[in-house]
Design a protein around this motif. Structure first.
Motif, short mmCIF file in Angstrom:
data_model
loop_
_atom_site.label_atom_id
_atom_site.label_comp_id
_atom_site.label_asym_id
_atom_site.label_seq_id
_atom_site.Cartn_x
_atom_site.Cartn_y
_atom_site.Cartn_z
N THR A 44 0.85 -1.20 0.00
CA THR A 44 0.00 0.00 0.00
C THR A 44 0.88 1.24 0.00
O THR A 44 2.10 1.16 0.19
N ILE A 45 0.26 2.39 -0.19
CA ILE A 45 0.98 3.65 -0.23
C ILE A 45 1.42 4.03 1.18
O ILE A 45 0.61 4.06 2.11
N SER A 46 2.70 4.31 1.35
CA SER A 46 3.27 4.68 2.65
C SER A 46 3.20 6.19 2.84
O SER A 46 2.81 6.93 1.93
N PRO A 47 3.62 6.70 4.01
CA PRO A 47 3.67 8.15 4.21
C PRO A 47 4.60 8.86 3.23
O PRO A 47 4.51 10.09 3.09
N SER A 48 5.49 8.13 2.58
CA SER A 48 6.39 8.74 1.60
C SER A 48 5.68 9.04 0.27
O SER A 48 6.24 9.72 -0.59
N GLY A 49 4.47 8.50 0.10
CA GLY A 49 3.74 8.67 -1.15
C GLY A 49 4.02 7.59 -2.18
O GLY A 49 3.48 7.62 -3.28
N GLU A 50 4.85 6.62 -1.80
CA GLU A 50 5.19 5.52 -2.70
C GLU A 50 4.50 4.25 -2.25
O GLU A 50 4.12 4.09 -1.09
N ASN A 51 4.38 3.29 -3.19
CA ASN A 51 3.76 2.00 -2.87
C ASN A 51 4.84 1.08 -2.29
O ASN A 51 5.29 0.14 -2.92
N ASN A 52 5.26 1.35 -1.04
CA ASN A 52 6.37 0.60 -0.46
C ASN A 52 6.16 0.21 1.00
O ASN A 52 7.10 -0.13 1.69
N ALA A 53 4.91 0.28 1.46
CA ALA A 53 4.63 -0.18 2.82
C ALA A 53 4.45 -1.69 2.83
O ALA A 53 4.06 -2.29 1.82
N THR A 54 4.74 -2.31 3.97
CA THR A 54 4.72 -3.77 4.09
C THR A 54 3.53 -4.22 4.92
O THR A 54 3.26 -3.67 6.00
N LYS A 55 2.84 -5.24 4.43
CA LYS A 55 1.75 -5.86 5.17
C LYS A 55 2.29 -6.98 6.04
O LYS A 55 3.03 -7.84 5.57
#
Length: 323
Positions: A44-55
């Motif tokens: 999903t989209i992280s606070p950085s604005g990129e799709n790099n958060a981990t589930k």
């Protein structure tokens, strides 16, 4: 300068030097131990604005994702990470100094719609190369949530995020140079809307002065909890040097010190808190500093900072400082 938008309005951010001791702050798949949890990268989209958060998806009730660090006895650390919930009913951060365990259940702080930075502050009582920080310790079986941006630093509070990708990274202390407006020593007002980074009982000052403590107008967070020190010192004599009770220092407040011959006032959040009708104004005021004669450096957020060349009326001071 760096700007902080976390409260909805931009604020000038000054922070101390800090090091993120976690070498992989976003790639949890290379942490030292992954137990009973599936990690799904780029979920999903992280606070950085990129799709790099981990589930993080728990496969049993004894899950954890662990990263090692070298703990030093007597050092205070803060472990922080950004979190966004999916369906987790229990979320625990854990730290270990090689002999003692510290933990915090942070599920009440997070929700499914926004990212929240959660943290655990602890003081190591043991020196060990076997120190640990753990994310999603004992996440209930089948439950999940998102994580991004892990940070461990030798600090009593969490500073802004320092990304890492293979090594520890140090962010240098911010400094403000050449803040030298024209300042009227005969009369004026020093005003600011400020918030401390933490209520960590350290002095943090903003002042106008002649470069010394002999002549200055200043306010600073106190070494005691929930106190602000407001001062006017003229030729070494104290017009006032008063401790004022305030809400939590991490909440924004508006403070103004008005100075004029035999007319000194302090307003905080719309109310007059000090009045002195006797005394000379400081002489030689020429410097605006985020410190007090070089010490007590101000670390915090500043939404407004103004110097008025004339003393303001009571109505003006009230309007200026009303939250």
């Amino acid at each position: 300068p760096r700007l902080d938008y976390s409260t909805g309005a931009e604020a000038f951010l000054l922070e101390p030097q800090s090091t993120n001791l976690i070498p992989y702050s976003e790639d949890f798949t290379v942490w030292n131990q992954i137990q009973n949890v599936n990690l799904i990268s780029n979920s999903t989209i992280s606070p950085s604005g990129e799709n790099n958060a981990t589930k993080f998806l728990s496969t049993t009730g004894s899950s954890k994702v662990r990263n090692n660090f070298s703990a030093v006895s007597g050092t205070t650390y803060t472990f922080s990470v950004y979190c966004k919930n999916i369906d987790a009913t229990f979320v625990r951060l854990l730290a270990y100094d090689g002999a003692n365990e510290f933990s915090a259940n942070v599920v009440s702080q997070i929700n499914t719609s926004t990212w929240t930075k959660v943290s655990l502050t602890f003081t190591a009582a043991n020196t060990s190369n076997s120190g640990q920080v753990q994310i999603a310790r004992d996440l209930p079986d089948g439950q999940s949530l998102y994580f991004w941006g892990a940070q461990l630093e030798g600090s009593s509070y969490a500073t802004s995020y320092i990304p890492t990708s293979g090594t520890t990274v140090t962010r240098n202390q911010e400094l403000c140079y050449d803040a030298t407006p024209v300042i009227n020593s005969e009369e004026g007002v020093l005003y600011a809307e400020i918030a401390a980074l933490s209520n960590d009982v350290t002095n943090r000052a903003i002042s106008i002065s002649d470069g010394t403590n002999t002549n200055r107008v200043s306010f600073s967070y106190s070494t005691s909890n929930n106190l602000l020190v407001v001062s006017v010192i003229s030729s070494g004599s104290s017009i006032f040097n008063s401790f004022q009770s305030i809400p939590n220092p991490t909440n924004y407040l508006k403070v103004a010190i008005s100075y004029k011959l035999n007319n000194f006032k302090v307003y905080i959040n719309g109310s007059e808190v000090l009045l002195n009708t006797s005394g000379n104004t400081p002489i030689g005021l020429s410097q605006l500093n985020f410190n007090q004669a070089g010490s007590n450096k101000f670390f915090g957020n500043t939404k407004g900072l103004k110097i008025y060349p004339k003393a303001l009326s009571d109505v003006e001071l009230q309007d200026l400082t009303t939250i």
